[in-house]
Each structure stands twice: as C-alpha cells, then as structure tokens.
Design a protein around this motif. Sequence first.
Motif, PDB file in Angstrom:
ATOM      1  N   LYS A  84       0.755  -1.131   0.076  1.00 15.80           N
ATOM      2  CA  LYS A  84       0.070   0.078   0.094  1.00 15.80           C
ATOM      3  C   LYS A  84       0.934   1.142   0.072  1.00 15.80           C
ATOM      4  CE  LYS A  84      -1.204   2.038   3.558  1.00 15.80           C
ATOM      5  NZ  LYS A  84      -1.522   2.783   4.575  1.00 15.80           N
ATOM      6  N   TYR A 142       1.085   4.050  -2.956  1.00 16.22           N
ATOM      7  CA  TYR A 142       0.732   5.311  -2.641  1.00 16.22           C
ATOM      8  C   TYR A 142       1.850   6.201  -3.073  1.00 16.22           C
ATOM      9  CZ  TYR A 142      -3.821   4.200  -0.343  1.00 16.22           C
ATOM     10  OH  TYR A 142      -4.923   3.929  -0.159  1.00 16.22           O
ATOM     11  N   LYS A 154       0.332  10.638  -2.725  1.00 19.54           N
ATOM     12  CA  LYS A 154      -0.525  10.569  -1.721  1.00 19.54           C
ATOM     13  C   LYS A 154      -1.860  11.150  -2.087  1.00 19.54           C
ATOM     14  CE  LYS A 154       2.491   9.504   1.635  1.00 19.54           C
ATOM     15  NZ  LYS A 154       2.887   9.518   3.277  1.00 19.54           N
ATOM     16  N   LYS A 166      -6.170  10.268  -5.803  1.00 18.97           N
ATOM     17  CA  LYS A 166      -7.388   9.526  -5.477  1.00 18.97           C
ATOM     18  C   LYS A 166      -7.260   7.911  -5.943  1.00 18.97           C
ATOM     19  CE  LYS A 166     -12.418   9.106  -6.261  1.00 18.97           C
ATOM     20  NZ  LYS A 166     -13.706   9.674  -7.055  1.00 18.97           N
ATOM     21  N   GLU A 178     -14.389   7.030  -0.146  1.00 16.48           N
ATOM     22  CA  GLU A 178     -13.137   6.303  -0.567  1.00 16.48           C
ATOM     23  C   GLU A 178     -12.601   5.366   0.660  1.00 16.48           C
ATOM     24  OE1 GLU A 178     -11.607   6.099  -3.514  1.00 16.48           O
ATOM     25  OE2 GLU A 178     -13.223   7.123  -4.356  1.00 16.48           O
ATOM     26  N   GLN A 179     -12.641   6.185   1.811  1.00 18.71           N
ATOM     27  CA  GLN A 179     -11.872   5.279   2.839  1.00 18.71           C
ATOM     28  C   GLN A 179     -12.945   4.083   3.423  1.00 18.71           C
ATOM     29  OE1 GLN A 179      -9.310   5.608   4.322  1.00 18.71           O
ATOM     30  NE2 GLN A 179      -9.084   5.225   6.456  1.00 18.71           N
ATOM     31  N   LEU A 188     -12.472   1.471   0.448  1.00 16.19           N
ATOM     32  CA  LEU A 188     -11.312   0.698   0.481  1.00 16.19           C
ATOM     33  C   LEU A 188     -11.089  -0.259   1.631  1.00 16.19           C
ATOM     34  CD1 LEU A 188      -8.256   0.590  -0.344  1.00 16.19           C
ATOM     35  CD2 LEU A 188      -7.807   2.317   1.375  1.00 16.19           C
ATOM     36  N   ILE A 189     -11.668   0.236   2.759  1.00 20.40           N
ATOM     37  CA  ILE A 189     -11.744  -0.827   3.712  1.00 20.40           C
ATOM     38  C   ILE A 189     -12.953  -1.966   3.752  1.00 20.40           C
ATOM     39  CG2 ILE A 189     -12.741  -0.995   6.338  1.00 20.40           C
ATOM     40  CD1 ILE A 189     -11.319   1.824   6.877  1.00 20.40           C
ATOM     41  N   LEU A 234      -3.632   0.220   7.331  1.00 19.27           N
ATOM     42  CA  LEU A 234      -4.199   1.715   6.995  1.00 19.27           C
ATOM     43  C   LEU A 234      -3.692   2.683   8.146  1.00 19.27           C
ATOM     44  CD1 LEU A 234      -7.595   1.083   5.444  1.00 19.27           C
ATOM     45  CD2 LEU A 234      -5.429   1.369   4.227  1.00 19.27           C
ATOM     46  N   ILE A 262      -4.767   2.852  11.383  1.00 20.16           N
ATOM     47  CA  ILE A 262      -6.350   3.254  11.701  1.00 20.16           C
ATOM     48  C   ILE A 262      -6.582   2.313  13.065  1.00 20.16           C
ATOM     49  CG2 ILE A 262      -6.980   4.804   9.809  1.00 20.16           C
ATOM     50  CD1 ILE A 262      -8.762   2.408   9.240  1.00 20.16           C
ATOM     51  N   THR A 287     -12.225   1.678  13.954  1.00 18.11           N
ATOM     52  CA  THR A 287     -12.753   2.439  12.885  1.00 18.11           C
ATOM     53  C   THR A 287     -13.028   1.559  11.582  1.00 18.11           C
ATOM     54  OG1 THR A 287     -11.301   4.253  13.627  1.00 18.11           O
ATOM     55  CG2 THR A 287     -11.608   4.238  11.143  1.00 18.11           C
ATOM     56  N   HIS A 295     -16.549   1.441   9.619  1.00 15.10           N
ATOM     57  CA  HIS A 295     -16.581   1.472   8.152  1.00 15.10           C
ATOM     58  C   HIS A 295     -17.341   0.218   7.524  1.00 15.10           C
ATOM     59  CE1 HIS A 295     -14.621   5.218   7.098  1.00 15.10           C
ATOM     60  NE2 HIS A 295     -13.727   5.043   8.005  1.00 15.10           N
TER      61      HIS A 295
END
Length: 180
Positions: free
Chosen positions: A76, A80, A85, A88, A130-131, A134-135, A153, A155, A159, A163
């Motif tokens: 990842k 990125y 970064k 999108k 988006e987040q 992705l998750i 990620l 996080i 979280t 999501h």
Amino acid sequence: MEDIELLSKIKTDDREAFNSLFLKYYPLLSDFCRFLGADNDDGEDIIADLFLDLWVKRERLQIHTSIKSYLYGAIKNRVYTLKGKSQKVELLPEEYASDKPIGDHLRPDEILFRKERRLMIERFIDELPEQGKLIFLMSWHHQLEHHEIAEILNISPNTVKTHIYRAINYCRKRLLLLNN
C-alpha cells in the motif's frame, strides 16, 4: 508451512522458504496492487522491489505484525508513493475482481442471481466514500481481518469495524429500496 516459520527460515538464508513466501503472496499482492490502481507492470515492479528488500534485509528484519499485514502495508505504501498521496485511489476494474468459485451444485438461475447480486453490491460499494470503500473491499475481496486492515491503514480496529458496519448497512438499505 506457517508464515512465521517461513520468516524464521528466511532469516537463516533459506531461499526455498523465501520462494514459498513469494509464491504464496504474489497473486494476492498483485491483485491488491491492481485494486489500489497500479497497472500490471508497476505492480510487478513494486512486488519485486518489496521482496528484494525483504531478502536483502532478512537478517535484521523486525516484523511486529503478521507477515501478511506487513506485506499488504508495504505494498500500500509503495503504491501510494508511486501514485502520489494526493491522488485518488482507483478501484479495481470489474474484470480484475476476484471471483470466488461458485459451487457446481448451483442451478444456472442461482448462478445468475448471485452474479447479479454481486454486481449490485459492487455498484453500491462504489457509491461509498473512498475510505469506506477501500476498507470494505480489503475485507470483502482480500479477506483481511479487521486488525490487519487497521495495521495496514494505520487506523484503529474500531474504525475498520465502523466503516464495514456502515458499508453493510448502506448496501442493505439500498437493497431494501430496490425491493420496494
């Protein structure tokens, strides 16, 4: 052979263990690169560089998570970095989506129903932020555990759970609207 055993052997210069680890994760990581928007050539380069680094640094390698989380996180970050970064993340085109094998025992109408439902869910997921998208896709397509996604990620697992809950709830509501 378990990942931890492979990693232990890799640290002792065992090329066969290294090859086993590469062969085990290459298809998953290649799919993940495409999922993150890298084309096939960039994905191959990113994976090759990651495994080259892994081999070069094998003696002093400190992995505090699972090797799977480590590899996904490293991929990842490299994708990125390659894309920048601020860019999108593009979702995987449908033709690259991993299809789970459908049992031979299903009738053609059941297979068609599953395919249509899958396409509908993918359309709903595409509507998510988006987040969340992705998750949810990391969980659904790549079958990563919540803690693995959280590590990748950077996080919290809560979280991730939030999501995924929101994504499922959103899809459920959209399905109910279609059925009414």
